[in-house]
Design an enzyme around this catalytic site. Structure first.
Site, mmCIF file in Angstrom:
data_model
loop_
_atom_site.group_PDB
_atom_site.id
_atom_site.type_symbol
_atom_site.label_atom_id
_atom_site.label_comp_id
_atom_site.label_asym_id
_atom_site.label_seq_id
_atom_site.Cartn_x
_atom_site.Cartn_y
_atom_site.Cartn_z
ATOM 1 N N ASP A 8 25.245 -49.747 -21.402
ATOM 2 C CA ASP A 8 25.429 -49.410 -19.980
ATOM 3 C C ASP A 8 25.266 -50.590 -19.014
ATOM 4 O OD1 ASP A 8 25.560 -46.973 -21.216
ATOM 5 O OD2 ASP A 8 23.958 -46.018 -20.083
ATOM 6 N N LYS A 106 29.831 -41.908 -22.681
ATOM 7 C CA LYS A 106 28.848 -40.832 -22.885
ATOM 8 C C LYS A 106 28.521 -40.170 -21.555
ATOM 9 C CE LYS A 106 25.060 -44.112 -22.540
ATOM 10 N NZ LYS A 106 24.397 -43.511 -21.381
ATOM 11 N N CYS A 151 18.414 -45.214 -21.543
ATOM 12 C CA CYS A 151 19.534 -45.301 -22.482
ATOM 13 C C CYS A 151 19.305 -46.291 -23.616
ATOM 14 C CB CYS A 151 20.815 -45.581 -21.721
ATOM 15 S SG CYS A 151 21.240 -44.151 -20.673
HETATM 16 C C1 VGL Z 1 20.757 -44.127 -17.490
HETATM 17 C C2 VGL Z 1 19.675 -42.621 -16.164
HETATM 18 C C3 VGL Z 1 20.819 -41.877 -16.036
HETATM 19 C C4 VGL Z 1 20.694 -45.396 -18.283
HETATM 20 C C5 VGL Z 1 21.911 -43.398 -17.380
HETATM 21 O O1 VGL Z 1 21.751 -46.030 -18.538
HETATM 22 O O2 VGL Z 1 19.581 -45.782 -18.687
HETATM 23 N N1 VGL Z 1 19.642 -43.718 -16.898
HETATM 24 N N2 VGL Z 1 21.942 -42.276 -16.655
#
Ligand code: VGL
Ligand code: ZN
Length: 211
Positions: A8, A106, A151
């Protein structure tokens, strides 16, 4: 066979983004450098529809940070982030894309969140990442990216469960720390689950290396 797993590294998770992680932008240089040490680089991308159940805005009058029940699972409510096709959802511009073999998205199902790059939070559906890595003959997974306490953590824990020797590149991770100490707790949890933590290089070593 080892693979680098970039979690991410998206605009919304770096300073200026909707769910900005402190120093999140600093993982980009680490990723760009580490890529050269791997035959296989894969990335994950948080990729939510506008009506995603993890967004506080979709549960008025609930606020960001509150916990709700989402289809039977506890869900922390986040600001609207990483909406499909938005600027915020894009991988950070400075991240070298040419070395990335495949991107796994995702969080696409509005009814369930997906912190891990392998499965949703209920382990109901797989993203395909696990099978992909197994088919490529990957034995060792090196995880880094954003955010350490969400994540990255859940991806590393799932990688262990799937039987991969799992390593965490600490200098390439930054966390949310919604509660003080969350990042430290996450690192400890990963270590206890069998993840090898690769410590961040000391400042002096980093400086030496640049010369
Ligand atoms: C994430 C919170 C919500 C992350 C993704 O990438 O850690 N955290 N969505
Ligand atoms: Zn998300």
């Amino acid at each position: 066979m080892k693979a680098l797993l970039l979690i991410d590294i998206q605009n919304d998770f770096i300073p200026g983004g909707a769910l900005a992680v402190t120093e999140g932008d600093q993982v980009v240089a680490v990723a760009n450098k580490k890529m050269n040490e791997f035959d296989l680089v894969v990335a994950t991308q948080d990729w939510h529809p506008q009506n995603h159940g993890s967004f506080a805005a979709n549960h008025p009058p609930k606020n960001i940070g509150e916990i709700i029940d989402l289809d039977g699972l506890p869900q922390i409510l986040w600001p609207v982030h990483c909406v499909q096709q938005s600027e915020g959802a894009k991988l950070v511009a400075e991240l070298k894309k040419d070395k990335i073999d495949t991107i796994f998205v995702k969080g696409t199902d509005p009814k369930i969140d997906s912190y891990s790059g392998f499965f949703d939070n209920g382990h109901r559906k797989a993203t395909g990442l696990g099978d992909f890595l197994k088919e490529k003959g990957v034995t060792d997974v090196y995880v880094m990216g954003l955010a350490t306490d969400y994540c990255v953590k859940f991806s590393a824990l799932d990688a262990v469960k799937l039987g991969f020797k799992t390593h965490l590149i600490l200098e390439g991770c930054r966390g949310v720390n919604l509660q003080a100490g969350d990042v430290d707790k996450a690192i400890k949890e990963m270590e206890e689950a069998g993840v090898t933590i690769i410590p961040a290089l000391s400042e002096s070593y980093t400086t030496q290396e640049k010369i």
